[in-house]
Enzyme design. Structure first.
Site, mmCIF file in Angstrom:
data_model
loop_
_atom_site.group_PDB
_atom_site.id
_atom_site.type_symbol
_atom_site.label_atom_id
_atom_site.label_comp_id
_atom_site.label_asym_id
_atom_site.label_seq_id
_atom_site.Cartn_x
_atom_site.Cartn_y
_atom_site.Cartn_z
ATOM 1 C CE LYS A 150 -2.429 -1.069 3.748
ATOM 2 N NZ LYS A 150 -1.885 -2.392 4.104
ATOM 3 N NE ARG A 207 -4.857 -1.962 9.933
ATOM 4 C CZ ARG A 207 -3.782 -1.326 9.477
ATOM 5 N NH1 ARG A 207 -3.863 -0.090 9.078
ATOM 6 N NH2 ARG A 207 -2.631 -1.945 9.422
ATOM 7 N NE ARG A 247 7.080 -2.877 6.537
ATOM 8 C CZ ARG A 247 5.779 -2.579 6.478
ATOM 9 N NH1 ARG A 247 5.206 -2.281 5.328
ATOM 10 N NH2 ARG A 247 5.044 -2.617 7.567
ATOM 11 N NE ARG A 250 5.998 -0.473 10.974
ATOM 12 C CZ ARG A 250 4.961 -0.397 10.149
ATOM 13 N NH1 ARG A 250 5.041 0.279 9.034
ATOM 14 N NH2 ARG A 250 3.839 -1.000 10.435
ATOM 15 N NE ARG A 302 1.372 -4.982 11.385
ATOM 16 C CZ ARG A 302 2.364 -4.578 10.589
ATOM 17 N NH1 ARG A 302 3.577 -5.073 10.733
ATOM 18 N NH2 ARG A 302 2.131 -3.688 9.657
#
Ligand code: AMP
Length: 219
Positions: free
Chosen positions: A13, A88, A127, A160, A171
């Site tokens: 996204k 969400r 990531r 992160r 998640r």
């Protein structure tokens, strides 16, 4: 152009938003980025949101809705916006519809980046995020020029906390339970555009740009 980007964490996204913002000049409104900024600034909202975020759970609807609605009222959103990570839940989707309706506005489309859960687990654990400007890299598919250093601002690249494998799984589970139904919510309203996001970064970017160009010419 008023768009929502929908998809699992790690579907791409943020990357797609970056491309569309450059193409259409709309404001990129990422609820995750706004929340991380609130945590970093130690605001009331940040203090309340932190524990939910660290656990990979959703921050309560009332807090997130108030934050995003306020952001959408800013001048730079007048020419259009790309919502990334919001809504969400159906409560958030309905609150967004209501907030736009107050200004006789509505969404132009919802880009759904469809991707397999196994693929995003791989992507998120690879990531890296700039600790200073938030730009996102991937140690396999989107490397910085110098390892561990942000191309844009020379900041330090970090994992992160919520990209740690345990939290990533949580998640994804939360997405399936609370967010997946938005695909039907927007499809029922004739707004959903599906983009295959299992492929390369460049292919996902091109498919997203083509989908939005189709919307722009139809509208
Ligand atoms: P993201 O960067 O979009 O993956 O968001 C990071 C974290 O911020 C999520 O795991 C949630 O804890 C929180 N968050 C972001 N957007 C929302 C939202 N729309 N509703 C609730 N929590 C959110």
């Amino acid at each position: 152009m008023r768009l929502v980007l929908l998809g699992l964490p790690g579907a791409g996204k943020g990357t797609v938003a970056e491309t569309l913002v450059a193409t259409y000049g709309a404001a990129h409104v990422s609820s995750g980025d706004l929340l991380r900024a609130a945590v970093a600034d130690g605001t009331d909202l940040g203090v309340k949101a932190k524990a939910f975020m660290d656990a990979g759970d959703l921050v309560p609807d009332d807090l997130v809705v108030a934050m995003v609605v306020e952001r959408l009222a800013a001048d730079d959103c007048r020419a259009g916006f790309l919502l990334d990570g919001f809504p969400r839940t159906e409560v958030q989707a309905e609150a967004l519809d209501a907030a736009l309706a107050e200004h006789d506005a509505s969404l132009d489309g919802v880009l759904y980046l469809a991707v397999d859960a196994e693929v995003v687990i791989g992507r998120l654990t690879a990531r890296r995020t700039c600790a200073d400007c938030g730009r996102v890299y991937n140690v396999v598919t989107l490397k910085p020029a110098v390892e561990g250093v942000c191309d844009a601002c020379s900041g330090r690249l970090i994992v992160r906390p919520d990209d740690e494998p345990e939290t990533v799984r949580q998640r994804i589970e939360v997405y399936g339970r609370q967010t997946m139904s938005l695909v039907t919510y927007y499809d029922d309203r004739g707004l959903l555009i599906r983009v295959d996001a299992d492929t390369t970064v460049d292919a996902v970017r091109s498919a997203a740009v083509a989908a939005v160009a189709g919307l722009a010419s139809a509208g």
